[in-house]
Enzyme design. Structure first.
Site, PDB file in Angstrom:
ATOM      1  N   ASN A   1     -11.880  50.358  29.860  1.00  0.00           N
ATOM      2  CA  ASN A   1     -10.301  50.727  30.164  1.00  0.00           C
ATOM      3  C   ASN A   1     -10.518  52.390  30.574  1.00  0.00           C
ATOM      4  O   ASN A   1     -10.880  53.437  29.923  1.00  0.00           O
ATOM      5  CB  ASN A   1      -9.663  50.943  28.711  1.00  0.00           C
ATOM      6  N   TRP A   2     -10.477  52.530  31.928  1.00  0.00           N
ATOM      7  CA  TRP A   2     -10.569  53.879  32.505  1.00  0.00           C
ATOM      8  C   TRP A   2      -9.659  54.744  32.306  1.00  0.00           C
ATOM      9  O   TRP A   2      -9.511  56.080  32.529  1.00  0.00           O
ATOM     10  CB  TRP A   2     -10.737  53.556  33.951  1.00  0.00           C
ATOM     11  N   LYS A   3      -8.384  54.434  31.756  1.00  0.00           N
ATOM     12  CA  LYS A   3      -7.208  55.299  31.608  1.00  0.00           C
ATOM     13  C   LYS A   3      -6.811  56.212  32.976  1.00  0.00           C
ATOM     14  O   LYS A   3      -6.964  55.478  33.986  1.00  0.00           O
ATOM     15  CB  LYS A   3      -7.526  56.077  30.341  1.00  0.00           C
TER      16      LYS A   3
ATOM     17  N   HIS B   1      -1.385  49.816  24.492  1.00  0.00           N
ATOM     18  CA  HIS B   1      -2.413  50.796  24.016  1.00  0.00           C
ATOM     19  C   HIS B   1      -1.689  51.832  23.346  1.00  0.00           C
ATOM     20  O   HIS B   1      -0.709  52.266  23.536  1.00  0.00           O
ATOM     21  CB  HIS B   1      -3.079  51.412  25.124  1.00  0.00           C
TER      22      HIS B   1
ATOM     23  N   GLU C   1      -2.175  54.816  23.203  1.00  0.00           N
ATOM     24  CA  GLU C   1      -1.727  56.165  24.092  1.00  0.00           C
ATOM     25  C   GLU C   1      -0.199  55.715  24.541  1.00  0.00           C
ATOM     26  O   GLU C   1       0.466  56.729  24.748  1.00  0.00           O
ATOM     27  CB  GLU C   1      -2.615  56.707  25.225  1.00  0.00           C
TER      28      GLU C   1
ATOM     29  N   GLU D   1      -7.794  48.653  17.525  1.00  0.00           N
ATOM     30  CA  GLU D   1      -8.262  50.037  18.080  1.00  0.00           C
ATOM     31  C   GLU D   1      -7.750  51.200  17.050  1.00  0.00           C
ATOM     32  O   GLU D   1      -6.712  51.677  17.285  1.00  0.00           O
ATOM     33  CB  GLU D   1      -7.689  50.506  19.558  1.00  0.00           C
TER      34      GLU D   1
ATOM     35  N   GLY E   1     -11.485  58.280  21.399  1.00  0.00           N
ATOM     36  CA  GLY E   1     -11.763  59.439  22.261  1.00  0.00           C
ATOM     37  C   GLY E   1     -12.258  60.569  21.149  1.00  0.00           C
ATOM     38  O   GLY E   1     -12.197  61.799  21.704  1.00  0.00           O
TER      39      GLY E   1
ATOM     40  N   SER F   1     -14.303  55.065  20.543  1.00  0.00           N
ATOM     41  CA  SER F   1     -15.638  55.519  20.627  1.00  0.00           C
ATOM     42  C   SER F   1     -17.085  54.501  20.412  1.00  0.00           C
ATOM     43  O   SER F   1     -17.709  54.838  20.012  1.00  0.00           O
ATOM     44  CB  SER F   1     -15.739  56.583  19.285  1.00  0.00           C
TER      45      SER F   1
ATOM     46  N   GLY G   1     -13.501  53.200  26.244  1.00  0.00           N
ATOM     47  CA  GLY G   1     -12.704  54.008  26.980  1.00  0.00           C
ATOM     48  C   GLY G   1     -13.866  54.899  27.482  1.00  0.00           C
ATOM     49  O   GLY G   1     -14.516  54.737  28.927  1.00  0.00           O
ATOM     50  N   GLY G   2     -13.979  56.016  26.972  1.00  0.00           N
ATOM     51  CA  GLY G   2     -14.846  57.110  27.455  1.00  0.00           C
ATOM     52  C   GLY G   2     -16.298  56.726  27.977  1.00  0.00           C
ATOM     53  O   GLY G   2     -16.883  56.836  29.114  1.00  0.00           O
TER      54      GLY G   2
HETATM   55  P1  PGA Z   1     -12.582  55.638  23.557  1.00  0.00           P
HETATM   56  O1  PGA Z   1     -11.362  54.874  24.103  1.00  0.00           O
HETATM   57  O2  PGA Z   1     -13.830  54.428  23.848  1.00  0.00           O
HETATM   58  O3  PGA Z   1     -12.718  56.663  24.748  1.00  0.00           O
HETATM   59  O4  PGA Z   1     -12.501  56.038  22.125  1.00  0.00           O
HETATM   60  C1  PGA Z   1     -11.116  53.413  23.760  1.00  0.00           C
HETATM   61  C2  PGA Z   1      -9.660  52.975  24.326  1.00  0.00           C
HETATM   62  O5  PGA Z   1      -8.741  53.959  24.158  1.00  0.00           O
HETATM   63  O6  PGA Z   1      -9.636  51.887  24.834  1.00  0.00           O
END
Ligand code: PGA
Length: 256
Positions: free
Chosen positions: A11-13, A101, A103, A173, A179, A218, A239-240
């Protein structure tokens, strides 16, 4: 060992230009080609921003890596400024879509009601929906995790017929782990994924057995094997660490 095929998604956001997306694919594909092509390997999915979808689709064409969008509207077309429909995603070559998600829920007003419409629309269009659920830190401290997960699962899947439930992917999640570098322990992650599975099983036993439930929050090369080794955890939404092709390939390898 469960028969469920793990699914590892990047997930590159809101990260990477079109050029950077192309460079990432050039670096990643040789690293995952064998793993993902092997029938026992995980399903590997990249979720770029909308503008880089076509580039990633072109770069991954004919190979084992698939492409997903990060959001979608439930209407097929119309006066919805800034939105993208399931048909448009298919047209761009996406095979899956991340929905709900945290966010989007927290920052952009995504509601359970909208998700109850988005998930079946994705399925009806032949897109694999990845429905995200998870509790905040406050909710976990209040011992409200199960109640929150139940509400999100009940709503998000309310318009999905029982016999199609196993076609959805759920991403558990916990918001406090996204993050932040604070990963849920493998036990916490497995408990929550097991609880989600029990909710699906209560509607349809076969679907509970078959539905894939990812963990996200994470996930890194260093903790991936512990999380992915758990019976109830069928993959990761990353994500990251998915922004770096070496890190993402290492996480894919941990699921292989
Ligand atoms: P993260 O994000 O791996 O940076 O914690 C995960 C996500 O939001 O899908």
């Amino acid at each position: 060992m469960s028969e469920r095929r793990p699914i590892i998604a990047a997930n590159w956001k809101m990260n990477k230009t079109i050029e950077e997306a192309g460079q990432f694919c050039d670096a990643l594909l040789p690293k995952v080609a064998e793993l993902a092509a092997d029938t026992g390997g995980p399903q590997v999915v990249i979720c770029p921003p909308f503008l880089a979808l076509a580039t990633v689709v072109a770069a991954t064409k004919g190979g084992p890596v698939e492409v997903a969008a990060q959001n979608m509207h439930f209407e097929p077309d119309g006066a919805y400024t800034g939105e993208v429909s399931a048909g448009m995603l298919l047209d761009a070559g996406a095979l899956a879509v991340v929905l709900g998600h945290s966010e989007r829920r927290q920052l952009f007003g995504e509601t359970d009601e909208a998700l109850s419409r988005k998930v079946p629309v994705a399925l009806d269009n032949g897109l694999l929906p990845i429905l995200c659920v998870g509790e905040s830190e406050e909710e976990r401290e209040r011992d409200d995790t199960d109640r929150v997960l139940r509400r999100q699962i009940d709503a998000g899947l309310s318009r999905v017929p029982d016999e199609r439930l196993a076609e959805v992917v759920i991403a558990y999640e916990p918001i406090w782990a996204i993050g932040t570098g604070k990963t849920a322990s493998p036990e916490e992650a497995e408990d929550a994924c097991g609880f989600i599975r029990s909710l699906i099983s209560a509607r349809n036993e076969g679907a509970g057995e078959g539905i894939r439930i990812q963990y996200g929050g994470s996930v890194k090369p260093a903790n991936a094997a512990d999380l992915l080794g758990r019976e109830e955890i069928d993959g990761a939404l990353v994500g990251g660490a998915s922004l770096d092709p070496d890190d993402f390939a290492a996480i894919v390898a941990a699921a292989g």
